[in-house]
Write an enzyme that holds these catalytic residues in place. Structure first.
Site, short mmCIF file in Angstrom:
data_model
loop_
_atom_site.label_atom_id
_atom_site.label_comp_id
_atom_site.label_asym_id
_atom_site.label_seq_id
_atom_site.Cartn_x
_atom_site.Cartn_y
_atom_site.Cartn_z
N MET A 19 -7.46 17.45 -15.17
CA MET A 19 -8.04 17.62 -13.84
C MET A 19 -8.32 16.24 -13.22
O MET A 19 -8.75 15.33 -13.91
CB MET A 19 -9.35 18.41 -13.91
CG MET A 19 -9.24 19.78 -14.59
SD MET A 19 -7.91 20.80 -13.94
CE MET A 19 -8.51 21.11 -12.29
N TYR A 23 -15.40 16.15 -11.96
CA TYR A 23 -16.77 16.39 -11.49
C TYR A 23 -16.85 16.21 -9.97
O TYR A 23 -17.57 16.94 -9.29
CB TYR A 23 -17.76 15.45 -12.18
CG TYR A 23 -17.97 15.69 -13.66
CD1 TYR A 23 -17.22 16.62 -14.35
CD2 TYR A 23 -18.94 14.98 -14.36
CE1 TYR A 23 -17.42 16.83 -15.71
CE2 TYR A 23 -19.16 15.19 -15.72
CZ TYR A 23 -18.38 16.11 -16.39
OH TYR A 23 -18.59 16.32 -17.72
N ARG A 60 -11.94 4.97 -5.35
CA ARG A 60 -11.29 3.99 -6.23
C ARG A 60 -10.55 2.92 -5.43
O ARG A 60 -10.46 1.77 -5.86
CB ARG A 60 -10.33 4.68 -7.20
CG ARG A 60 -11.05 5.54 -8.22
CD ARG A 60 -10.10 6.16 -9.22
NE ARG A 60 -10.74 7.35 -9.81
CZ ARG A 60 -10.30 7.99 -10.89
NH1 ARG A 60 -9.20 7.56 -11.50
NH2 ARG A 60 -10.94 9.06 -11.33
N ASP A 120 -12.24 18.99 -19.07
CA ASP A 120 -11.28 18.93 -17.96
C ASP A 120 -9.83 18.67 -18.40
O ASP A 120 -9.01 18.21 -17.61
CB ASP A 120 -11.71 17.83 -16.97
CG ASP A 120 -11.59 16.45 -17.57
OD1 ASP A 120 -11.50 16.34 -18.80
OD2 ASP A 120 -11.59 15.47 -16.80
N GLU A 121 -9.53 18.95 -19.65
CA GLU A 121 -8.17 18.72 -20.14
C GLU A 121 -7.69 19.90 -20.96
O GLU A 121 -8.46 20.46 -21.75
CB GLU A 121 -8.12 17.50 -21.06
CG GLU A 121 -8.19 16.17 -20.40
CD GLU A 121 -8.24 15.10 -21.48
OE1 GLU A 121 -7.19 14.57 -21.83
OE2 GLU A 121 -9.35 14.86 -21.98
#
Length: 680
Positions: A19, A23, A60, A120-121
């Site tokens: 993902m 969060y 980022r 999330d994986e």
DNA sequence: ACGGCTGTCACT
DNA sequence: TAGTGACAG
């Protein structure tokens, strides 16, 4: 240390789905106005704006990084939106993210074996789905290829300047002269693209994916083009990919092992590893890790995708850094209570939703001890059988803490030679629940059997049958009833103030110390049967959901306990004459309906298979949860049962197929594509 | 004073 | 086994 596993096939189709800044996405779904804005999720806003734990791709671009404090993030990107992690009971509460992860898993599990690798994986084994597609409707014959699939990145695909990248991808997928492996990957591309679109449609989350012939390569690929893109590693590109890949980028080599490879062996890229013979690597890193290293240098990784949609443990923890360290026992107890509350809540949800029971409670803590000889001594972890019910978990966790503390402080009760009071502080606390096994669902025919043959006595108590069967037939070994012995141990009364050690801890002689610190483990070695306590454990959780008039049950608990003990003793002694039927008939601790009755109805109704939330392997786990060797059940007991039930029990009892840990085998199917010397 | 909080796995 | 440590994100 990593361990080598033989590779079952070099033409599996494995996907790793990751993902994107998960969060953040969860928070953006809650607050859609944040979409598209530079956003970060922070926890604990008090100190320097909190610590960032997830950063959106927009943020980022401004140089916002994980591991920045909120204030730093504002410096490099003033418009960054900082969202706080939800707080419950004074600590970060990740349940929203866990639940969102479950949504994703339930979608990804539709096309093949699925392993939840983290919050999330996910890993997917799409081999069967790809083979089916290849047989029924191969991509080579498709007129149009989905747009999302065309956006895939195919490692090693020659994209000359000015060439149409999508057109190249389309050609690669359509190639008729591709070998079997590439054709399978082409199917994988289509399947994963479709799954990712499903995820987006149903959850609003984007994800990235890697598609390759094994987990290691798939994982490597999923991170190469983020966010919201997928990357494929054809067999022929493996060597080129690994040759120049920095060694520390490999999963498992990001830590000390990777450093050692660089420092001690001069290995800076995975390609550099190729020059070392397997024996050399084994010599330096042990037989298992040596072979593992030799394999991964060649792109070989035999790890299977485990069919597991649910976590193997639950934990709740918090740190108390520096000045916030806990210095009194009541303070520790307070926080333990908070952590245990959260854990208990999660255990009850797991029981409710997944019909699983955790069997072990573990306490971890970190502590410092000033003014003592060995201040680097670690606070020991302690575990005990897990009893359901918040208050019980709190009580047990606190006892574990006290046992740990006694051991940590050492023989002199916290006093140094100079009769100086030693200060201690707890800098982190966590409680976790493990050994989570499904409540067997295979009781269908047993339930029917008893329903059929029994009178009103039984039919009014269906819901507890499940518990009883579980309770009486499960795993051997473990403790009898921790609660009966340990919890009635004399406890030290701690004063509210910090100097309790000096004031209240009695000076113990050596033998007493030994007794105290080994109490926990001794009590679990009495040869009784761990699951004897299961119904008791469960009654704790039931209490919470039960209405007032049902509570009469609780007061009979001690009676039930002692009866239970008797019966258990009898069973162990009179093995030959004791009847399984007696066991089934005799326990009915819960005469009224509980939440388990719905499970009962579900299984008896025969609709269980389709509605089960378990993966195939988890269903197997349900059966194996009984953990009994068929030989351990007395034949006279078995013979009392109808053959139908005998068969069913036998089917649960099939032994695990398991390779010995040190069995290292290697597939050479991939390795012979590499040149290194004699090995292939 | 620490990245915090989870989670998995292997070794002993 | 229970307990420890490494690793990951």
């Amino acid at each position: 240390m990593p361990v080598a596993k033989p590779e079952s096939s070099d033409s599996r189709v494995i996907a790793h789905v990751d993902m994107d800044c998960f969060y953040v996405q969860v928070e953006q779904r809650k607050q859609p106005q944040l979409r598209g804005l530079p956003t970060a999720v922070v926890q604990y806003n008090e100190w320097k704006g909190g610590a960032l734990i997830a950063v959106s791709y927009e943020a980022r671009k401004f140089g916002v990084k994980r591991s920045m404090r909120g204030e730093e993030a504002k410096e490099v990107c003033p418009q960054v939106q900082l969202v706080q992690v939800p707080v419950a009971r004074g600590k970060a509460d990740l349940s929203g993210y866990r639940n969102a992860g479950s949504e994703v898993v339930s979608i990804l599990a539709r096309r093949g074996r699925c392993e939840r690798a983290s919050i999330d994986e996910v890993y997917l084994d799409l081999t069967d789905a790809a083979e089916m597609m290849l047989a029924d409707n191969p991509p080579q014959g498709m007129e149009t290829i989905d747009e999302e699939a065309l956006k895939s990145h195919i490692l090693g695909l020659n994209n000359e300047d000015g060439s149409d990248v999508k057109e190249n991808v389309r050609k690669w997928i359509h190639r008729h002269n591709a070998d079997h492996r590439d054709k399978l990957l082409a199917c994988g591309i289509l399947i994963v693209a479709e799954l990712r679109m499903q995820v987006l449609k149903e959850t609003e989350f984007t994800c990235s994916a890697g598609i390759a012939h094994n987990k290691m390569l798939a994982k490597l690929a999923s991170g190469m083009n983020k966010p919201a893109q997928q990357t494929v590693v054809p067999f022929s590109s493996v060597k080129g990919l690994l040759d120049t890949l920095p060694i520390r980028k490999m999963k498992q080599l990001g830590g000390k092992l990777g450093i050692s490879l660089q420092m001690d062996m001069g290995v800076n890229t995975v390609g550099d590893l190729l020059q070392f013979p397997e024996e050399k690597l084994q010599e330096r890193y042990g037989i298992n890790t040596g072979t593992w290293l030799w394999n991964i240098a060649r792109g070989i990784s035999g790890e299977e995708v485990e069919g597991r949609l649910l976590p193997k443990s639950h934990g709740s923890g918090k740190t108390f850094p520096g000045p916030r360290a806990l210095k009194t026992v009541p303070a520790v107890q307070h926080w333990l209570n908070q952590l245990c509350e959260e854990l208990s809540e999660r255990l009850c949800s797991d029981l409710d939703q997944n019909k699983r029971i955790a069997h072990t409670l573990t306490l971890h803590a970190r502590a410092y001890k000033s003014s003592d000889t060995d201040s680097q001594k670690k606070f020991p972890s302690k575990s005990c059988p897990l009893r359901y019910g918040t208050a019980k978990i709190q009580e047990d966790a606190f006892n574990l803490f006290q046992a740990g503390l006694r051991e940590y402080i050492g023989f002199y009760g916290g006093k140094t030679q100079g009769s100086h009071c030693s200060g201690w502080g707890i800098t982190s606390l966590s409680v976790s629940a493990s050994k989570i096994v499904p409540i067997p669902s295979g009781t269908c025919s047993i339930a029917k059997y008893f329903q059929g043959q029994s009178t009103s006595h039984f039919s009014s108590m269906q819901s507890s049958d499940n518990l009883n069967t579980e309770a009486t037939l499960s795993l051997p070994s473990g403790s009898e009833c921790y609660s009966e012995v340990n919890l009635s141990e004399p406890k030290i009364d701690f004063p509210k103030e910090e100097s309790w050690i000096k004031d209240t801890v009695p000076d113990l002689d050596l033998q007493e110390q030994k007794d105290l610190s080994s109490t926990l483990s001794e009590k679990t070695q009495d040869g009784f049967i761990q699951e004897d306590i299961s119904p008791l454990l469960l009654s704790g959780c039931l209490e919470q959901n039960r209405s007032k008039q049902q509570q009469d049950l609780t007061k009979d608990e001690s009676q039930f306990k002692s009866e239970y003990k008797e019966r258990k003793g009898k069973r162990l002694k009179d093995k030959g004459t004791y009847s399984i039927i007696e066991l089934f008939k005799s326990y009915n601790p819960n005469p009224s309906g509980s939440f388990l009755s719905h499970e009962y109805n579900r299984t008896v109704g025969g609709t269980d298979a389709s509605s089960s939330s378990y993966s195939r392997d988890e269903e197997e786990g349900r059966r194996e949860a009984w953990g009994y060797n068929i030989d351990e059940i007395d034949s006279s007991v078995m013979e009392e049962l109808p053959t139908e039930i005998q068969d069913e029990i036998k089917s649960w009892m099939q032994p695990h197929k398991r390779r010995p840990n040190n069995m290292v085998k290697r597939s050479c199917t991939i390795s012979h594509y590499f040149s290194p010397s004699k090995k292939s």
